[in-house]
Structures are given as structure tokens and as C-alpha cells.
Design an enzyme around this catalytic site. Structure first.
Site, PDB file in Angstrom:
ATOM      1  N   GLU A  76       0.813  -1.206   0.000  1.00 37.49           N
ATOM      2  CA  GLU A  76       0.000   0.000   0.000  1.00 37.49           C
ATOM      3  C   GLU A  76       0.858   1.272   0.000  1.00 37.49           C
ATOM      4  OE1 GLU A  76      -2.917  -0.495  -0.663  1.00 37.49           O
ATOM      5  OE2 GLU A  76      -4.162   1.198  -0.021  1.00 37.49           O
ATOM      6  N   ASP A  77       1.972   1.251   0.696  1.00 40.77           N
ATOM      7  CA  ASP A  77       2.710   2.504   0.923  1.00 40.77           C
ATOM      8  C   ASP A  77       4.069   2.619   0.255  1.00 40.77           C
ATOM      9  OD1 ASP A  77       0.615   3.231   2.487  1.00 40.77           O
ATOM     10  OD2 ASP A  77       1.555   2.707   4.390  1.00 40.77           O
TER      11      ASP A  77
END
Ligand code: MN
Length: 716
Positions: A76-77
């Protein structure tokens, strides 16, 4: 920050066979992936996944879970992809990391406080592997521990509420009491800082005044047990401020009256010892009535087992005493994680292959008391459901196999009735698409839309089915009425009579119906002929002469009228209800057409040169003249023309064929190869067209195409 070798050592301490390599690789991978990213606290971002991994070592989870914790935010990051993780760490860890990522996305999507129960179910349903949920809970715990670094007070509050409403109950449901207590207390600190501070202050005062009451009670309880020959480990603690607060609210008492802010635990070797210890406690101290509970013979739904009782303790204070075995104690704090650990201890290899979810089900199933069984324990139950979001983030809970139409009806009947399309996760999808967990569904509506009879074939919810059915039935009756009246008007006119509804009133009894509308509908459905009604109204009307050559006559008439004049317009008739287009000849606007009344089904429209018409040659009463109405093009949207064609069997010929059709704005809806030789394909193609001219244009274009040998419209 925990250092790399420390983390590995912690895991090795409880699982000497743990895969060191995987842990080291995950540590380095996550550290590099997060690079110079920072947390709100100013710490390097990597400290977060590392702490999450640390929390999970406390629960003695396997190396795959610890690696997943380290990697849980990379997809996600950071630029890392699921494919990278699969390549480096294999399918098992990739699946776990993917699972956690999905939960994170869901979590970000919705304002779910209002629908906490549904949201908890969604998380459970999506955590196919319970390790996914455990990583997610540890993630939340660390985020709560560092919540105070977030500057935006609204955001802090939202996260705290979510923790209180969703994650703490979830932890409790899978038996992780310790984690649940900490989550709740951290959330409480944010949501009601003043209340918590005053409880803390009061606890401090009592502690000072009582000069370590807890220690003294522990010592004396231990002495009492030893004197009775019991080998008991005694532990004492103050309850968390939040659980004291809740008790104060629940019992509507002030802090001064609330005496049992201390809880004591006796951990003994066997179940038998539990009951012995209970007897000893009850013998030594006055019992507080109404506080005894036996969760050993009737465990809580989440697997919790203990004996609970309340006594006036050695310091003349009311205290709560929990009595349990070592295993019960671990299950109480670690929940499902402890259970896994015990199983794992037996046979490693079996444990590894053991399906986590099934294990959780096992625990829940065997542990559950009769009450609340379904509500709290049947994780399986959620497997028959899908949970989807509205664009606003509301959760809609549907049975498995549900479609956007079911979703639309679940939102509101009005939305269902007028839905024309659906975007699933931002993409236009057919209304019959099966929805998946976590899908975001946006329903497109149009005031002009009404439920389609075809929906009945794929909706799964009772509400949607009932609405569609009711609507179709009502509409169908309206359509039969419309058609029947048109047929009657025409029959009357042929014999020189003026048709009027009230003319039928006198003959309702003859046909055993109550209303003129019913009579018309009967004619529209083909249960009665218009002729029969006419003869009843005007008994003198002479019998119609037998038409020998009904086919050629009808054809001649259709040519003469060119679909105008006496013919019954099919305007306002919805295909698929009182009127059907024949599948044999696929009539298109512009074609000359004739209607054949079919008992109970209304009228079927054929082209006037359809071969099938010969079958009805001896039933002139079933023939009716019909005509397209002026705006047939709009009404006939999605109509299909069928062609047969022969194309050369050579590379690219099918591509050319579909390109020609596409260029002429035809949409191929079906394609079948009926015969194939070394040189040629014979095919049947259905093309969505606007009208007969459109189809003719396409046929002409195909005829002009070199690889195509012959093209014809399919007949009959
Ligand atoms: Mn995280």
C-alpha cells in the site's frame, strides 16, 4: 527499535525450527522499501511494521505471520508489488500480505461506525486465514499506541471510535482478551480523556492509602491456598480504567461504591484443582452473592474458560477472583493464537498444514454455549454472505451470488426499480455480475427505467425477486389489456361496428369475468379470440367465412397496407411481455410483419416471409395484422438481426469479418460456426442493429468483402 537479530532471537525462543532466512529477508526488504518514510511521531516508518512484528512475537506466532507483519504496509505505501513479494517470499506469505492489504483498503473506504456489526463480519469474512486478522489487530494496536502523535483531533477521534466499535470487539470475539483490553483503554484515553484521568487519579489515591493492597491480598490468597494443599500461582491487578468506567456506567454506581477494582487470578494445574480452589476461597472468605459463574462447564462463545466468583477478601474489600488452569489462562489472554500454539507444539508438520480458519471454527464450535451461538460464533455463516459498499461508504450485506440489482433493491426499492447500470469498483459492469466481498457498487438509475422481466432470472434476494415479479405481473396485465383492446377494436371495425368498452359490459357473465379490463386481457393473452367476443356482443353477426389461404392473404394484405392503416400498432408493447419477437426470423423495424396469437403468451411477431408461418395456415383466427409504430427505432433498441454467411478459412478472415461489422456500427451478440471445411466456414451471426436498413447495409458491406463468399439474412 527492535534490532534484526533481536527479532529473530525472540521467534527462535518459542519456535526453534522457525525459518530464520525468511525473517531476515523480510526485515531487510521492508526496511529498504520504506526507505526514508516517516511516521507522524517523526520515527522512521519502518519502526511501525517492526513493532507490529514485535507484538506478534508476544503471541508466539509462526515465522510466516511475523514476516507478514514486517511486510504488511509495503504494497500500500511503497513501490513494492504483490508480485515482488510472491517472488521473494513465496505464495503463502504473499497471500497473507495481500489479505492484510485488502483489509487495510476496506478500512480506509468506509465510515463504518454506524454499521460496526456488519463491518466486523466483513473483516472476519475477508480474513480467510486467521493470521491475516491477527496481523491486522496488531497493526491497529501499534497505531493506537502511537495515536497521540497524530495532530488532527478529528482523525484521532475517528480512529479511536473505530477501535472501540470494531477492533476491540473483534479481538474479544476471537478470544484475545489482553489485546482487547489494551485497545479499549487506548481508545478510552482519546475519547474520554477527563474520565480516564479522574479514574487514574482515584486509583493512585487508593493505592497510596491502601499501601499496596494488591500485593498483600496476593500474599494472603496464596497462603490460604497453600494451607489447603493447593499449588496455586496468584496474580493480582487493577482493572483497566476503561473496564472500571464501564462497570460504573453499567451498574450506575459512583467510584466510592465501586469496590471491585481489583481482580485476582488463581492459576492451578488441573480442572479438578479449579473447583477445589473455589471451595477453599468460599470457605475462607464471605461470598458476595450473585457473582459466581462457571465458564469451565459452559465456556464463553469465544473459547474463554474460568471460574469467576466475588468474595470479601482478606483486606475486607470486595474482590473478584478468577480461577483457571495454565492452558485456560493462555487461551484467555492470547485467544486463538494460544490455541494454535498448543496444537503446533504437538506435531509440527500437521500444525503447519492445518487450516487456520477451520481451527478457529473448531474452537468456537466446541466452546460455544447454546445462547448467542449463531450470532457470535458461526464464522462459517459469513461465508454465505457478501459485504459491499455504497459510494458513500455504507455497508450492504447480501447473500452470496447477489448482483447489482439485489444491491440496488437493498439500498431502496426505488433505486432497484429504476436501475439501468452499475459501476463496480469504478468500472461499468453488467447488472448480472456476481458481487464480491468489499466491492464498491454505484448504481446508475433512470426515471424512465422499470424492472426488467429478465432480472428475475439472476436476482437472489427475496426482496428483489418479489419486487420484480410484482412489477412484471402488473405490467404484463397492462400489456395484455392494451393488446386485447387493440385486437377487439380491429375485429369490431372489420364488421362495421364502433368499438367501445361499455359494449362489452353485457357479455361479462358469458365469459365469466368481472371487469371489461379482464375480458380485454383474456383476448390479449390469447385465451379468447376477438371474434368470439364480437359474436357474443352482436349475436347476429354471420360466421366468418373460412379463409383457405390465410398465409398468402395475410401476406397480400400486409403488402397492401405496408404496415399502416388497419394494422395494430405494436407501440407501447414491451418485448418479452405481451409481445415477443420470433426467434426464427428476427423481425426488425422496417420488415413487414404479422402477429400470431399464442395462448397465454400474447402475440409473437414474425416477418411476413418467415417459413414458420405455414404452421399456422389452418388457424386464421390466430393471425393479426401488426405494424411498427413511428418511433420503433427507439423501442427496438438491442434488436437482433441474424445472418448466415460463408467465409474463407484463411488467416485473418474472421478478423476482417468482425472489423467490417464493427465499422458499420453493428454489434455481434452471438456467433456460431455451423460447418467447417478445409476451405470455408459456414456461420450464423446475430448482430444488434437499429432496423432492417441497418442490417441491409451491413450485409452489403460484407458482400463487398473479398474473404466473404456469401451473406444472407437468416429466415425461419
Ligand atoms: Mn500498518
Amino acid at each position: 527499535m527492535i534490532r534484526q537479530f533481536e527479532l529473530v532471537e525472540r521467534v527462535k525462543a518459542y519456535d526453534p525450527a522457525a525459518d530464520e532466512d525468511v525473517l531476515n529477508k523480510a526485515y531487510v526488504f521492508a526496511m529498504k522499501a520504506h526507505g526514508s518514510q516517516k511516521r507522524a511521531s517523526g520515527d522512521p516508518y519502518f519502526s511501525h511494521p517492526l513493532e507490529v512484528a514485535g507484538i506478534l512475537t508476544h503471541y508466539r506466532l509462526d515465522a510466516a505471520s511475523i514476516a507478514t507483519a514486517l511486510l504488511h504496509d509495503t504494497i500500500e505505501d511503497t513501490p513494492a508489488t504483490l508480485a515482488d513479494i510472491r517472488e521473494k517470499f513465496g505464495d503463502d506469505i504473499a497471500r497473507l500480505v495481500d489479505g492484510v492489504t485488502k483489509l487495510t483498503r476496506i478500512e480506509l473506504q468506509s465510515d463504518h461506525a454506524k454499521q460496526a456489526e456488519n463491518f466486523r463480519k466483513l473483516l472476519l469474512a475477508m480474513s480467510e486465514d486467521i493470521r491475516v486478522l491477527l496481523v491486522k489487530l496488531a497493526d491497529r494496536l501499534h497505531n493506537m499506541r502511537t495515536l497521540h502523535f497524530i495532530k488532527n483531533p478529528e482523525k484521532r477521534r475517528r480512529i479511536a471510535m473505530e477501535t472501540m466499535d470494531i477492533f476491540a470487539p473483534l479481538a474479544e470475539r476471537i478470544g484475545m482478551q489482553e489485546l482487547k483490553n489494551e485497545l479499549e483503554d487506548l481508545a478510552f484515553a482519546e475519547l474520554n480523556t477527563d474520565a480516564r484521568n479522574s479514574i487514574l487519579a482515584r486509583l493512585k489515591f487508593l493505592r497510596e492509602e491502601g499501601e499496596d493492597v494488591v500485593k498483600r491480598v496476593v500474599a494472603q490468597l496464596g497462603e490460604t491456598m497453600r494451607a489447603a494443599g493447593l499449588d496455586a500461582e496468584v496474580m493480582g491487578r487493577e482493572k483497566t480504567p476503561y473496564s472500571i468506567w464501564r462497570k460504573m456506567q453499567h451498574n450506575n454506581v459512583g467510584f466510592e461504591q465501586l469496590s471491585d477494582i481489583m481482580a485476582f487470578r488463581l492459576v492451578v494445574p488441573t480442572v479438578e484443582d479449579c473447583y477445589k480452589a473455589l471451595g477453599v476461597a468460599h470457605g475462607a472468605y464471605p461470598v458476595v452473592p450473585g457473582r459466581f459463574k462457571d465458564y469451565i462447564s459452559t465456556p464463553k462463545p469465544n473459547g474463554y474458560q474460568s471460574l469467576h466468583t466475588g468474595v470479601i477478601g482478606p483486606e475486607q474489600q470486595r474482590i473478584e477472583v478468577q480461577i483457571r488452569t495454565r492452558e485456560m489462562h493462555e487461551v484467555a489472554d492470547y485467544g486463538v493464537a494460544a490455541h494454535w500454539h498448543y496444537k503446533q507444539g504437538g506435531d509440527r508438520r500437521d500444525g503447519r498444514q492445518y487450516r487456520w480458519l477451520r481451527e478457529l471454527l473448531d474452537i468456537l464450535e466446541h466452546a460455544a454455549g447454546p445462547e448467542d451461538f449463531l450470532e457470535h460464533t458461526k464464522l462459517e455463516m459469513f461465508q454465505d454472505q457478501v459485504f459491499c459498499f455504497t459510494p458513500r461508504g455504507d455497508l450492504i450485506n447480501l447473500p452470496n451470488g447477489a448482483t447489482p440489482v439485489d444491491f440496488a433493491y437493498a439500498v431502496h426499492s426505488e433505486v432497484g426499480d429504476t436501475c439501468v447500470g452499475a459501476k463496480i469498483n469504478g468500472r461499468m459492469m453488467p447488472l448480472r455480475t456476481e458481487l464480491m466481498n468489499g466491492d464498491q457498487v454505484e448504481i446508475l438509475t433512470s426515471k424512465a427505467q422499470t424492472p426488467s422481466p429478465t432480472w428475475e432470472r439472476f436476482v437472489v434476494t427475496g426482496k428483489a425477486r418479489a419486487r420484480v415479479r410484482r412489477f412484471v405481473r402488473l405490467k404484463q396485465r397492462e400489456q395484455y389489456l392494451h393488446l386485447g383492446r387493440a385486437i377487439l377494436q380491429r375485429v369490431f371495425q372489420e364488421e362495421g361496428y364502433e368499438y367501445a368498452d361499455k359494449a362489452l359490459k353485457g357479455v361479462l357473465k358469458v365469459f365469466d369475468v368481472d371487469e371489461v379490463e379482464d375480458l380485454c386481457a383474456q383476448v390479449g393473452m390469447g385465451h379468447l379470440t376477438g371474434r368470439a367476443v364480437l359474436e357474443a356482443v352482436f349475436p347476429g353477426t354471420k360466421k366468418r367465412r373460412v379463409v383457405e389461404k390465410v398465409v398468402s392473404l395475410a401476406r397480400a394484405r400486409a403488402r397492401k397496407t405496408k404496415g399502416k392503416g388497419e394494422a395494430i400498432p405494436i407501440r407501447g408493447l414491451i418485448p418479452g411481455m405481451a409481445m415477443h419477437f420470433a426467434g426464427c426470423c428476427h423481425p426488425l423495424p422496417g420488415d413487414r410483419i404479422v402477429g400470431i396469437v399464442t395462448t397465454g403468451k400474447g402475440v409473437t411477431i414474425h416477418t411476413i416471409d418467415c417459413d414458420r408461418l405455414e404452421e399456422f395456415a389452418d388457424q386464421p383466427e390466430r393471425w393479426i395484422d401488426v405494424a411498427w409504430d413511428a418511433d420503433a427505432k427507439a423501442a427496438a433498441e438491442g434488436l437482433v438481426g441474424r445472418i448466415t454467411l460463408t467465409v474463407m478459412n484463411e488467416p485473418g478472415s474472421l478478423g476482417t469479418l468482425s472489423m467490417v461489422i464493427g465499422k458499420n456500427e453493428g454489434n455481434i451478440s452471438n456467433l456460431k460456426i455451423t460447418n467447417r471445411t478445409t476451405d470455408f466456414f459456414d456461420m450464423l451471426i446475430d448482430i444488434e442493429v437499429r432496423d432492417v436498413r441497418h442490417l441491409t447495409d451491413i450485409i452489403a458491406a460484407l458482400r463487398a468483402t473479398p474473404v466473404i463468399n456469401s451473406v444472407d439474412r437468416a429466415r425461419g
